[in-house]
Design a protein around this motif. Structure first.
Motif: not given
Length: 592
Positions: A152-155, A334-344, A469-483
């Protein structure tokens, strides 16, 4: 003879039964599936043992899951409906997410963005009228601000970096993010503080133990009484209250619950030119014996697929041909962000953070254990990522084209499920008449003619598709902004999770089945109290809380209309978050 017969013991049926019994009525609840008396011995955490649609203990079928096949439905190709049989119904699958609907889907909304919603299918009541019922259910379950962890902190980090404001109210008034309002008990004692299973037993641990298995029904904390299990699915919350109404309510009556009782027909008679419900016929799924029961009122709470089937198999009137239409499900993705850090990603309440976009829908962080995470990434209407795209292959703020994640890429992405951020997209989906339930041409099963679900992505409106399409783009932008180092868009196929509106209440008799009190338009003394009664897709938020608020209101309508009782929920709420300050400052008088 009972006062009321309720068909189904899920998220709506248990609510209406508890409230009716608490007002002194005799209630008979008929549940087609088993009674899960002791989940700690009847369930497991094995994902296939739970969720396999053929023989999982949460399948839609008879109790003897290894002896008989699941109950059949005719579905579109490459589709599956997540519905369970058994006490608690499909709330055993839900994540406990309990947001309110968006105000824009109700009849009293006149905000500047009013046309952004499905204006043809609004609720035939006002948002302000429903607030006291929301508050009643929120206090009963209870609904609380979710306990949050790393995922949740990552989101939240991604939302903050995009400049989204925080929503500090229960009402969805503008684009914003917040912790979920969850029907999950807060962790106490050792819960959330240790991985030692021996120390995560009641009473040393209370509330959510952060096990991460919300989709498999809640067993936690072990040894806790049933009504103190963490996730407030119906069989942990309303069902115990339903069965003990004679103990907690002055003058209350004990509900009679009959499991393994599949209702096959609503019985009616003609009175003064009107069709009136007088009872039901049901089949014992263990012995095959047929039974009839009579009552003053019948309530259908069998789900969005089975309610229309029961109506049509009973030969009930359908003069406007809207029974079964409007099979609405939030056009999920579904939009999936892949991170180099622990997300839990797999730990804690499965979904404890969300962002809402009035007029478009919602997105929510939704962590899953490994097998379900693989399932979420392995189903796509776009084909295989980087191989073929079925003519879809959407592009946006994610990497490459949308599609299912397979082979070496799936192995790489799932090398550590706790380095992912999984985001579920919930679109404000238009009510579409061609998405519907009808009777199948396939041979009947032991319970009668089977339902056919006609439900395809090709039937989505242009507004629904734009929202998705708008929501998927927002989700992707949030994941990208989170790292996130990679962001994947799945383009999920027709696998309904949040089904609504097949017996919808509405403002127009031409396209609705229920009146504004949830009673059938053409059958007196017949009510509906589950997701199928919802007028629309709520703007995108998860449906359970609104269904339970409406079921409470429906119980009041039954008591006052047919049993001479008084209302018990305050119609003027002193604790509503829609106070003058918020109304002036954010809504600009839209609900005045």
């Amino acid at each position: 003879m009972a006062d009321v017969i309720v068909v189904g013991s899920g998220g709506g049926g248990t609510v209406v039964s508890k409230e009716l019994a608490g007002r002194g009525l005799d209630v008979l609840v008929l549940e087609g599936g088993p009674f899960y008396r002791d989940p700690e011995t009847q369930w497991s955490r094995y994902e296939n043992d739970c969720n396999n649609p053929a023989d999982g203990y949460f399948r839609f079928g008879a109790a003897d899951r290894f002896e008989h096949p699941p109950w059949f439905r005719e579905l579109p190709q490459y589709s599956f409906v997540f519905q369970l049989a058994g006490t608690g119904g499909t709330t055993q699958h839900y994540f406990g997410n309990s947001p309110r609907a968006m105000p824009g889907v109700f009849s009293d909304y006149t905000g500047a963005d009013s046309d952004a919603y499905d204006v043809a299918h609004r609720f035939p009541l006002g948002y302000r009228e429903l607030i006291p019922y929301y508050e009643w259910v929120e206090a009963t379950l209870p609904v609380q601000t979710a306990a949050v962890g790393t995922k949740e902190a990552v989101f939240f980090r991604g939302c903050e970096r995009l400049g989204l404001p925080v929503n500090a109210t229960k009402d969805i008034l503008r684009d914003s993010f917040r912790p979920q309002e969850n029907a999950i008990l807060q962790p106490g004692g050792t819960a959330g503080r240790t991985d030692d299973d021996a120390r995560l037993r009641y009473p040393e641990a209370t509330g959510c133990t952060f096990c991460g298995y919300c989709f498999q029904g809640c067993l936690e904390p072990r040894r806790a009484p049933r009504n103190l299990k963490a996730k407030r699915q119906a069989d942990n919350s309303y069902l115990p209250m339903m069965l003990t109404a004679d103990l907690w309510a002055p003058g209350g009556r004990r509900v009679t619950l009959v499991p393994n009782a599949f209702v096959t027909q609503v019985l009616t008679e003609q009175q003064g030119g009107s069709t009136v419900a007088r009872g039901v016929r049901w089949r014992d799924t263990q012995t095959g014996e047929q039974h009839e029961e009579t009552a003053s009122v019948v309530v259908l709470s069998a789900g969005c697929t089975e309610n229309p089937r029961l109506w049509l198999n009973s030969g009930l009137p359908d003069p406007n041909d809207w029974v079964g239409r409007g099979y609405t499900d939030h056009a999920i993705d579904w939009v999936i962000g892949v991170f180099d850090e622990y997300t839990g990603n797999s730990r804690g309440p499965s979904s404890a953070a969300r962002a809402d976009y009035p007029g478009r829908g919602s997105i929510q962080q939704s962590g899953l254990p490994p097998a379900l995470q693989a399932l979420a990434m392995g189903l796509s209407a776009s084909g295989v990522r980087g191989d073929y795209d079925n003519g879809r292959g959407f592009t946006g703020s994610w990497d490459g084209k949308s599609g299912r994640v397979m082979g070496a890429e799936l192995k790489d992405v799932l090398s550590d499920v706790d380095n992912l951020l999984s985001i579920l997209v919930l679109t404000d989906d238009d009510v579409e008449p061609d998405n519907r339930v009808i009777r199948s041409a396939f041979p009947p099963d032991e319970n009668g003619p089977i339902p056919k679900v006609e439900f395809e992505y090709r039937d989505r409106t242009a507004r629904t598709q734009r929202n998705r399409e708008f929501l998927c783009d927002q989700a992707a932008r949030i994941a990208r902004a989170a790292g996130a180092t990679r962001v994947l868009r799945i383009d999920f196929p027709s696998v309904p999770l949040h089904v609504h509106s097949t017996m919808r209440m509405g403002t127009d008799p031409a396209d609705s089945v229920l009146k504004d009190n949830a009673e059938a338009r053409w059958v007196d003394r017949l009510f509906v109290a589950d997701n199928s009664a919802l007028a629309n897709s709520l703007g995108g938020p998860n449906p359970t809380l609104t269904t339970q608020a409406l079921a409470t209101r429906t119980a009041e309508n039954i008591v006052t209309t047919y049993f001479g009782g008084d209302r018990w929920v305050r119609t003027e709420s002193p604790v509503s978050s829609l106070d003058d300050r918020v109304t002036r400052g954010v809504l600009g008088g839209a609900l005045e």
